[in-house]
Scaffold this motif. Structure first.
Motif, PDB file in Angstrom:
ATOM      1  N   SER B  70       0.909  -1.074   0.162  1.00 28.83           N
ATOM      2  CA  SER B  70       0.019   0.038  -0.121  1.00 28.83           C
ATOM      3  C   SER B  70       0.818   1.271   0.043  1.00 28.83           C
ATOM      4  CB  SER B  70      -1.018   0.189   1.088  1.00 28.83           C
ATOM      5  OG  SER B  70      -0.098   0.130   2.402  1.00 28.83           O
ATOM      6  N   SER B  71       0.305   2.498  -0.127  1.00 25.37           N
ATOM      7  CA  SER B  71       1.048   3.617  -0.087  1.00 25.37           C
ATOM      8  C   SER B  71       0.053   4.578   0.292  1.00 25.37           C
ATOM      9  CB  SER B  71       1.606   3.880  -1.505  1.00 25.37           C
ATOM     10  OG  SER B  71       0.901   4.088  -2.470  1.00 25.37           O
ATOM     11  N   THR B  72       0.524   5.703   0.813  1.00 21.11           N
ATOM     12  CA  THR B  72      -0.289   6.920   1.147  1.00 21.11           C
ATOM     13  C   THR B  72       0.171   8.305   0.810  1.00 21.11           C
ATOM     14  OG1 THR B  72      -1.101   5.575   3.199  1.00 21.11           O
ATOM     15  CG2 THR B  72      -1.483   8.052   3.096  1.00 21.11           C
ATOM     16  N   LEU B  73      -0.722   8.601  -0.105  1.00 16.25           N
ATOM     17  CA  LEU B  73      -0.241  10.176  -0.707  1.00 16.25           C
ATOM     18  C   LEU B  73      -0.508  11.373   0.552  1.00 16.25           C
ATOM     19  CD1 LEU B  73       0.521  12.107  -2.759  1.00 16.25           C
ATOM     20  CD2 LEU B  73      -1.765  12.257  -3.459  1.00 16.25           C
ATOM     21  N   SER B  74       0.238  12.061   1.209  1.00 17.58           N
ATOM     22  CA  SER B  74      -0.288  13.113   2.194  1.00 17.58           C
ATOM     23  C   SER B  74      -0.044  14.352   1.344  1.00 17.58           C
ATOM     24  CB  SER B  74       0.551  12.918   3.172  1.00 17.58           C
ATOM     25  OG  SER B  74       0.402  13.715   4.115  1.00 17.58           O
ATOM     26  N   LEU B  75      -0.999  15.139   1.482  1.00 18.08           N
ATOM     27  CA  LEU B  75      -1.192  16.497   1.136  1.00 18.08           C
ATOM     28  C   LEU B  75      -1.254  17.379   2.241  1.00 18.08           C
ATOM     29  CD1 LEU B  75      -3.821  16.033  -1.717  1.00 18.08           C
ATOM     30  CD2 LEU B  75      -1.133  16.236  -2.079  1.00 18.08           C
ATOM     31  N   PRO B  76      -0.246  18.245   2.626  1.00 16.51           N
ATOM     32  CA  PRO B  76      -0.292  19.130   3.712  1.00 16.51           C
ATOM     33  C   PRO B  76      -1.041  20.344   3.453  1.00 16.51           C
ATOM     34  CG  PRO B  76       1.621  19.399   2.594  1.00 16.51           C
ATOM     35  CD  PRO B  76       1.113  18.452   1.814  1.00 16.51           C
ATOM     36  N   ARG B  77      -1.957  20.742   4.362  1.00  9.21           N
ATOM     37  CA  ARG B  77      -2.831  21.955   4.455  1.00  9.21           C
ATOM     38  C   ARG B  77      -3.369  21.959   3.108  1.00  9.21           C
ATOM     39  NH1 ARG B  77      -2.271  25.082   8.295  1.00  9.21           N
ATOM     40  NH2 ARG B  77      -2.625  27.034   7.239  1.00  9.21           N
ATOM     41  N   VAL B  78      -4.433  21.265   2.607  1.00 13.80           N
ATOM     42  CA  VAL B  78      -4.912  21.726   1.271  1.00 13.80           C
ATOM     43  C   VAL B  78      -5.754  22.920   1.193  1.00 13.80           C
ATOM     44  CG1 VAL B  78      -5.164  19.045   1.010  1.00 13.80           C
ATOM     45  CG2 VAL B  78      -6.900  20.180   2.152  1.00 13.80           C
ATOM     46  N   SER B  79      -6.020  23.336   0.055  1.00 13.35           N
ATOM     47  CA  SER B  79      -6.788  24.349  -0.259  1.00 13.35           C
ATOM     48  C   SER B  79      -7.686  24.059  -1.314  1.00 13.35           C
ATOM     49  CB  SER B  79      -5.730  25.620  -0.902  1.00 13.35           C
ATOM     50  OG  SER B  79      -5.266  25.425  -2.167  1.00 13.35           O
ATOM     51  N   LEU B  80      -8.807  25.014  -1.517  1.00 11.56           N
ATOM     52  CA  LEU B  80      -9.639  24.612  -2.657  1.00 11.56           C
ATOM     53  C   LEU B  80      -9.120  24.426  -3.829  1.00 11.56           C
ATOM     54  CD1 LEU B  80     -12.166  27.792  -1.846  1.00 11.56           C
ATOM     55  CD2 LEU B  80     -12.369  25.447  -0.809  1.00 11.56           C
ATOM     56  N   SER B  81      -8.154  24.837  -4.146  1.00 10.47           N
ATOM     57  CA  SER B  81      -7.464  24.435  -5.391  1.00 10.47           C
ATOM     58  C   SER B  81      -6.834  23.213  -5.686  1.00 10.47           C
ATOM     59  CB  SER B  81      -6.067  25.488  -6.134  1.00 10.47           C
ATOM     60  OG  SER B  81      -5.183  25.415  -4.880  1.00 10.47           O
ATOM     61  N   ASP B  82      -7.079  22.348  -4.428  1.00 13.46           N
ATOM     62  CA  ASP B  82      -6.458  21.035  -4.598  1.00 13.46           C
ATOM     63  C   ASP B  82      -7.596  19.956  -4.858  1.00 13.46           C
ATOM     64  OD1 ASP B  82      -4.583  21.781  -1.906  1.00 13.46           O
ATOM     65  OD2 ASP B  82      -3.703  21.388  -3.658  1.00 13.46           O
ATOM     66  N   THR B  83      -8.972  20.580  -5.036  1.00  9.57           N
ATOM     67  CA  THR B  83      -9.887  19.750  -5.553  1.00  9.57           C
ATOM     68  C   THR B  83      -9.786  19.151  -6.807  1.00  9.57           C
ATOM     69  OG1 THR B  83     -11.650  20.812  -4.025  1.00  9.57           O
ATOM     70  CG2 THR B  83     -12.422  19.835  -6.017  1.00  9.57           C
ATOM     71  N   ALA B  84      -9.786  17.805  -6.705  1.00  8.98           N
ATOM     72  CA  ALA B  84      -9.136  17.308  -7.976  1.00  8.98           C
ATOM     73  C   ALA B  84      -9.351  15.682  -7.976  1.00  8.98           C
ATOM     74  CB  ALA B  84      -7.780  17.596  -8.425  1.00  8.98           C
ATOM     75  N   VAL B  85      -9.108  14.969  -9.030  1.00  6.60           N
ATOM     76  CA  VAL B  85      -8.934  13.381  -8.995  1.00  6.60           C
ATOM     77  C   VAL B  85      -7.464  13.010  -8.823  1.00  6.60           C
ATOM     78  CG1 VAL B  85      -9.504  11.195 -10.140  1.00  6.60           C
ATOM     79  CG2 VAL B  85     -11.016  13.295 -10.305  1.00  6.60           C
ATOM     80  N   TYR B  86      -7.304  12.057  -7.911  1.00  6.21           N
ATOM     81  CA  TYR B  86      -5.767  11.731  -7.621  1.00  6.21           C
ATOM     82  C   TYR B  86      -5.889  10.231  -7.837  1.00  6.21           C
ATOM     83  CZ  TYR B  86      -5.234  16.171  -5.524  1.00  6.21           C
ATOM     84  OH  TYR B  86      -5.058  17.505  -5.153  1.00  6.21           O
ATOM     85  N   TYR B  87      -4.635   9.791  -8.869  1.00  4.25           N
ATOM     86  CA  TYR B  87      -4.671   8.639  -9.266  1.00  4.25           C
ATOM     87  C   TYR B  87      -3.377   7.900  -8.773  1.00  4.25           C
ATOM     88  CZ  TYR B  87      -7.900   9.734 -12.950  1.00  4.25           C
ATOM     89  OH  TYR B  87      -9.171  10.085 -13.739  1.00  4.25           O
ATOM     90  N   CYS B  88      -3.319   6.730  -8.416  1.00  2.00           N
ATOM     91  CA  CYS B  88      -2.390   5.811  -7.860  1.00  2.00           C
ATOM     92  C   CYS B  88      -2.055   4.987  -8.964  1.00  2.00           C
ATOM     93  CB  CYS B  88      -2.860   5.283  -6.479  1.00  2.00           C
ATOM     94  SG  CYS B  88      -1.502   3.888  -6.116  1.00  2.00           S
TER      95      CYS B  88
END
Lengths: 117, 115
Positions: B70-88
């Motif tokens: 497994s893996s974990t993507l960590s996004l620190p302190r997200v903002s509205l502009s981080d709204t998106a689809v994230y693909y692994c």
């Protein structure tokens, strides 16, 4: 970073006509480029691998005679949708990786929205 | 190619840290783990790639346990502009100067950041 462009960004065509989409690597050379298709609210589906100077490799289920791919130079690949039908309406995206051992990231173009009426 | 499983969607609020986990039980020895971000009507954008342990860049961190299943993507302190689809994605990062191998995209995780 490396830039990949696509042209046109948006195209509307009539059923039965053909449409050509260009994919260019603007500041790097790419031996291999990839073409994807994405339907609304779905993930990207790889259609084919475009190899400079040779025939493209198509994924299972993708008609090579319908989706013609030409990779004539290290910076340009084209996808031609022949005899387009409404079911071909989709978002087409290309990607490329700079040739060389230091590069492993794929750079994607902005996509081309095709609407067949 | 190893199959990946991600949550279909996640919600967060501005300023929070977001962790998106991806399962890839059949990952092969040569496989790397790569995350891409996609905004509507745009091509995906590379976020981060790793093989094991932890990788950090200016936008995210990637945590990979020892078994690499497994893996974990960590996004620190997200903002509205981080709204998106994230693909692994999991695949072989070819060495020796040839182009990166073809990518197989899963369904991705729709991240929605609220004010």
């Amino acid at each position: 970073g490396a830039v990949v462009s696509q042209h046109p960004s948006r195209v509307i065509c009539k059923s039965g006509t053909s449409v050509k989409i260009e994919c260019r690597s603007l500041d790097f050379q790419a031996t291999t480029m990839f073409w994807y298709r994405q339907f609304p609210k779905q993930s990207l589906m790889l259609m084919a691998t475009s190899n400079e100077g040779s025939k493209a490799t198509y994924e299972q289920g993708v008609e090579k005679d319908k989706f013609l791919i030409n990779h004539a130079s290290l910076t340009l690949s084209t996808l031609t949708v022949t005899s387009a039908h409404p079911e071909d309406s989709s978002f087409y995206i290309c990607s490329a990786t700079p040739t060389g051992p230091a590069y492993y990231e794929q750079y994607f173009g902005p996509g081309t929205r095709l609407t067949v009426t | 190619l190893a199959k990946t499983t991600q949550p279909i969607s996640m919600d967060s609020y501005e300023g929070q840290e977001v962790n998106i986990t991806c399962s890839h039980n059949n990952i092969a020895t040569n496989d790397y783990i790569t995350w891409y971000q996609q905004f509507p009507s745009q091509g995906p954008r590379f976020i981060i790639q790793g093989y094991k342990t932890k990788v950090t860049n200016e936008v995210a961190s990637l945590f990979i346990p020892a078994d690499r299943k497994s893996s974990t993507l960590s996004l620190p302190r997200v903002s509205l502009s981080d709204t998106a689809v994230y693909y692994c994605l999991v695949g072989d990062r070819k060495a020796g100067g040839t182009s990166y191998g073809k990518l197989t995209f899963g369904q991705g995780t729709i991240l929605t950041v609220h004010p």
